[in-house]
Design an enzyme around this catalytic site. Sequence first.
Site, PDB file in Angstrom:
ATOM      1  N   ASP A  85       0.875  -1.171   0.000  1.00  0.00           N
ATOM      2  CA  ASP A  85       0.000   0.000   0.000  1.00  0.00           C
ATOM      3  C   ASP A  85       0.914   1.222   0.000  1.00  0.00           C
ATOM      4  O   ASP A  85       2.108   1.104   0.296  1.00  0.00           O
ATOM      5  CB  ASP A  85      -0.887  -0.036   1.246  1.00  0.00           C
ATOM      6  N   ASP A 144      -6.982  -1.680   4.423  1.00  0.00           N
ATOM      7  CA  ASP A 144      -6.488  -2.749   3.567  1.00  0.00           C
ATOM      8  C   ASP A 144      -6.786  -4.134   4.125  1.00  0.00           C
ATOM      9  O   ASP A 144      -6.236  -5.121   3.643  1.00  0.00           O
ATOM     10  CB  ASP A 144      -4.972  -2.595   3.368  1.00  0.00           C
ATOM     11  N   ASP A 202      -1.849  -1.006   5.962  1.00  0.00           N
ATOM     12  CA  ASP A 202      -1.977  -0.417   7.294  1.00  0.00           C
ATOM     13  C   ASP A 202      -2.882  -1.230   8.213  1.00  0.00           C
ATOM     14  O   ASP A 202      -3.012  -0.924   9.385  1.00  0.00           O
ATOM     15  CB  ASP A 202      -2.460   1.031   7.210  1.00  0.00           C
TER      16      ASP A 202
END
Length: 660
Positions: free
Chosen positions: A362, A560, A556
């Site tokens: 991410d 996600d 995180d």
Amino acid sequence: MKVSKANTGGCSSCSHDAHESEEHENHNHNHDHDHSHGSGDFSLKEELIPIGIVVALLITGIIFEDKLHASSYSWLEYLIFIPAYLLAGWGVLMSAGKNLTRGKFFDENFLMSIATIGAISIHQLPEAVAVMLFFRVGELFQELAVGRSRRSIKALLEVRPDVANLKINGEIKPVSPETVEVGDIILVKPGEKIPLDGEIIDGISFIDTSALTGESVPRSVNVGDVVLAGTINQSGVLTLRVTKLFAESSVAKILDLVENASSKKAETEKFISRFARYYTPAVVFISLAVALLPPLFIPGATHQEWVYRALVLLVISCPCGLVISIPLGYFGGVGGAAKRGILVKGATFLDTLTDVKTVVFDKTGTLTKGVFQVTKIAPYNGFSEPELLTLAAKIEANSNHPVAQSIRKAYGKPLDSTEVTDYEEILGHGIRARVNNKVVIAGNDRLLHRENIPHDNCNVAGTVVHLAVDNCYAGYLLIADELKEDASDAIIKLRRAGVERTMMLTGDNQTVAQNIANQLGLDGYQAELLPEDKVDAVEKLLRQSGKKSKVAFIGDGINDAPVIAIADVGMAMGGLGSDAAIETADIVLMTDAPSKVAEAIQIARKTRSIVIQNIAFALGIKALFIILGIFGVATLWEAVFADVGVALLAILNSSRVLRS
């Protein structure tokens, strides 16, 4: 808050990834754990005393064995050796008896019992005692090795705070952290452990986070900062407002994670357990054949000679060293990772990590710091910069998103939430609300197109929040983030570790994503993704990957969570600040450093290497001595030393993971 997604190819719809709130999903791995050592209290002194007595009796018996055997006092041999045998092997005999009553006929206790009782029956008393003695010594070393690995993990348990200084009506009262409620005020003095997660309302200090993160550099904290239970206050007096109950604090969840990490067995562990179930009965029947068949078919062969060889075969074939050294290797790997601030939820994830060839990150909070700042205010259609910033701060008053926090920080004044009504979050786009009886929207470029609001700046480079008032475009705020210090180093280390592809998935716009991908040298990226788009992207990578080419995703742990759940290995960055990280991820990286990903892969591969070495070495030595035993070259003494030696060397080899 939804921010705009500019596109180099025109005015396209796009979205930021961090404002969605997805339901957390968990990997479900339910494995049995059928072989354990050292789970109870262990006293070295209590173990050494009976071993010392057995050694003394064994030496005495060996010294006087020939004289007693040739005299009328031969019964004294049994008076010396049998007590030594029972003292050394009582636990083995009892375990074998209990297992027989439960229908478990073939295990290491059964092998040892049959071998030693058989040795006594053919008057090999010293050998019978020696088998039990060295088996017990081997168990002792196993207990010591397991205890060492367990202590390396349980060192984390020392972060558990025992006392909280609760402030009541100006007085300080020491209480158990479990009794403190959210909103209570506690005092933490220099040198004390912070007992609960809380926000600093008074005081400045440095806190030592090494027990939780493995980082040795103290962190500076000030009023407004959130500190975590288990860290140590080093310098100043801190007054905290408790933000979580102890049972919900990060440290409590970490402790639960550590204590249950051994329940998820690796495929290698499960294979060895299955192997032992077939291997042991096979050895018993082969030994029986060795004892009975040669005297029937080989001229001059005696039953005593071939029974002895069969007993040698039973002893050397004992799988105990092999069975304990494998889980001990993984246990050491989990412990070694924990010492470096990497929490692995089970050996199965260490195994999977060794085959990771694709690592997907991410962006926000993973590769970048996630610390946003308003760098530009661009008003349009007669609005001023103060008006635009005020509108943005008011509509974002109730959001915890880093972008919203940066807008409120730039505004820098108290906000009256009563001015905001009819608040509505538009998934993947932004926010609509009524501010002082005016309809205000704030979000990404896609939101402007959805609401048919005329504007001519679709391709703003960066993270952008557009605003409109009563369908009139008011302008935008440009928000900047920056890469973490070790982000570039993390990608380099992953390539050195054999990772073939590094990618980034983000909800941010194409311009920002491309810039970061170029800076880091990533192999690919996808931008302007909603959470469900990230799931689709990872599912596509999973379909493209082979059995020995696993996909890891690092996020995180909150927005996600669905992606972390479907990846072969899900990792949570910055897990200490996120409840979802510990609940959803397979591996929790207790610092915000992306370079820990490569470190986790290296630990996993070192662990796998040591486990494979143990298996190959143990099976190779045992095969050699089985052949020597069948041909009468190896005696019971050599069989004992070989069995115990293999177990000890495997255990010592497993312990190397802790030092790696």
